[in-house]
Design a protein around this motif. Sequence first.
Motif, PDB file in Angstrom:
ATOM      1  N   ASP A  40      11.943 -10.078  -8.417  1.00  0.00           N
ATOM      2  CA  ASP A  40      12.855  -9.262  -9.224  1.00  0.00           C
ATOM      3  C   ASP A  40      13.944 -10.184  -9.780  1.00  0.00           C
ATOM      4  N   LEU A  41      13.848 -10.489 -11.063  1.00  0.00           N
ATOM      5  CA  LEU A  41      14.796 -11.457 -11.640  1.00  0.00           C
ATOM      6  C   LEU A  41      16.169 -10.849 -11.910  1.00  0.00           C
ATOM      7  N   VAL A  42      16.244  -9.520 -12.004  1.00  0.00           N
ATOM      8  CA  VAL A  42      17.567  -8.861 -12.112  1.00  0.00           C
ATOM      9  C   VAL A  42      18.308  -9.099 -10.792  1.00  0.00           C
ATOM     10  N   GLN A  43      17.592  -8.857  -9.715  1.00  0.00           N
ATOM     11  CA  GLN A  43      18.161  -9.009  -8.374  1.00  0.00           C
ATOM     12  C   GLN A  43      18.490 -10.484  -8.099  1.00  0.00           C
ATOM     13  N   LEU A  44      17.579 -11.377  -8.502  1.00  0.00           N
ATOM     14  CA  LEU A  44      17.788 -12.810  -8.223  1.00  0.00           C
ATOM     15  C   LEU A  44      19.009 -13.337  -8.985  1.00  0.00           C
ATOM     16  N   HIS A  45      19.152 -12.885 -10.219  1.00  0.00           N
ATOM     17  CA  HIS A  45      20.296 -13.322 -11.018  1.00  0.00           C
ATOM     18  C   HIS A  45      21.604 -12.886 -10.359  1.00  0.00           C
ATOM     19  N   TYR A  46      21.608 -11.649  -9.853  1.00  0.00           N
ATOM     20  CA  TYR A  46      22.783 -11.107  -9.154  1.00  0.00           C
ATOM     21  C   TYR A  46      23.123 -11.971  -7.929  1.00  0.00           C
ATOM     22  N   SER A  47      22.104 -12.296  -7.151  1.00  0.00           N
ATOM     23  CA  SER A  47      22.332 -13.092  -5.934  1.00  0.00           C
ATOM     24  C   SER A  47      22.834 -14.492  -6.263  1.00  0.00           C
ATOM     25  N   CYS A  48      22.296 -15.078  -7.330  1.00  0.00           N
ATOM     26  CA  CYS A  48      22.747 -16.427  -7.703  1.00  0.00           C
ATOM     27  C   CYS A  48      24.225 -16.390  -8.106  1.00  0.00           C
ATOM     28  N   MET A  49      24.609 -15.304  -8.788  1.00  0.00           N
ATOM     29  CA  MET A  49      26.013 -15.165  -9.208  1.00  0.00           C
ATOM     30  C   MET A  49      26.938 -15.008  -7.990  1.00  0.00           C
TER      31      MET A  49
END
Length: 422
Positions: A310-319
């Motif tokens: 889930d790249l929406v979720q992954l982007h959030y976690s990276c932020m």
Amino acid sequence: MPVDAILGLQWGDEGKGKIVDFLADKYQAVCRFQGGPNAGHTLWIHGKKFVLHTLPSGVFRTNTLNLIGNGVVIDPTTLVKELDMLDQVIPDLKDRLYLSQKAHLILPTHRWIDLASEVSKGKNKIGSTLRGIGPCYMDKTGRNGLRIGDLLSPDFKQDYFNLKEKHLQFLKLFPETEFPIEAEETKWFESIEQIRSLQLCAGEFWVNQLLSKNANVLAEGAQGTMLDVDFGTYPYVTSSNTIAAGICTGLGIAPKSIRKIIGIAKAYCTRVGSGPFPSELLNETGERLRKEGNEFGSTTGRPRRCGWLDLVQLHYSCMINGVSDLCITKLDVLNAFEEIKWVDSYTLKNNLTTEEWPFDLQQIKQVNESGVNGWLQSLENCKSPDQLPEQVKSFIKILEKKSGIPLSYLSTGPGREELICF
Ligand code: GDP
Ligand code: IMO
Ligand code: MG
């Protein structure tokens, strides 16, 4: 004098243990900063599997010291079991292991409360590992807890019984549950005796002294960002800060001493326990991911729920974590898939499409997937990035673009050496 950190970017079990073990020999110390025996970190050492729950994953590296930091909650019984398991395998383990005096103790009654609380929640249960984690952190923030340093106090036994009595009163609020308290208490006190003989220290001084001598320190997280008590899928989370912010409070170091945040994510997603999971696949593909990835909990053996990355979720976690280095694990699990998919946006019930992780995950009407053709080959002989199949290279490019973070490590098998460095 820097601290680098390894932490999970999804719902835990990303393969943190393997990566910590791989990198640990470049560091003078590995320090666990939060969580407790709810964690299960798997290491394969010379063809043998070891699952660590409380011990840092640097224990197999002979030149590396290991600290269980103040942010960790320790169950003496589990810790002693782990030490016994490794007694023959790592003879000098106790010489290289330090426990922060400020780490909190999990009492048998914490586990009992965990159980009673879950039972009372019925179908809304968290899906806790029932290791007493939540109740122990409740006592920490409620200022009732007992800590490792208290083991040396002459009043320890009395303090224990006072807290146990509070717990027994509290348990009256819940429907009755069975718990073998006497047997558990006997084991607990036996383990306490052994813990007293370990190296108990002021963890914050210990780690800062190392840093002042220019040592490299690796902080090891447990669980994952989506299980963080503030930023995870609340209330279906654990009770600690699993994110980068937890490193400072869990070890007693300043933010300025942190250099790299190495975020670990699987090439797909898994979750064990209850709670929202937007990319979950409740179909044959989900089953196949579970089978190929052997997705069963390292601590409880429960089947893990599976879905596409889930790249929406992954982007959030990276932020949230300020990830500087990305590590993707279990890519080999996708070797036989004709098509590899990922989620790149959500359509909400109001028909708007978003690439931002929403507050209310119930508002997601549909997840929008994209895909590439699979590589349909083993990655066994790929030892460097240029040896990877073209389809893997395309998948990596998309991942880097969407997460905004360059890939630093790609794991292609459970073994220590099955790792490609970029
Ligand atoms: P942790 O909690 O993040 O340390 O992860 P777990 O140990 O709970 O779960 C990860 C599982 O995947 C373990 O069984 C590991 O041995 C295994 N594993 C780690 N990396 C890889 C990989 O790249 N490929 C495969 N096939 N298995 C891996
Ligand atoms: P590692 O470190 C995966 C999940 C539980 C449950 C929720 C709350 O191995 O990645 P708790 O026992 O903390 O009350 O459980 O969090 N959970 C994990 N899931 N990996 C873990 O640790 C986990 N630790 C807790 O399944 O949903
Ligand atoms: Mg695990």
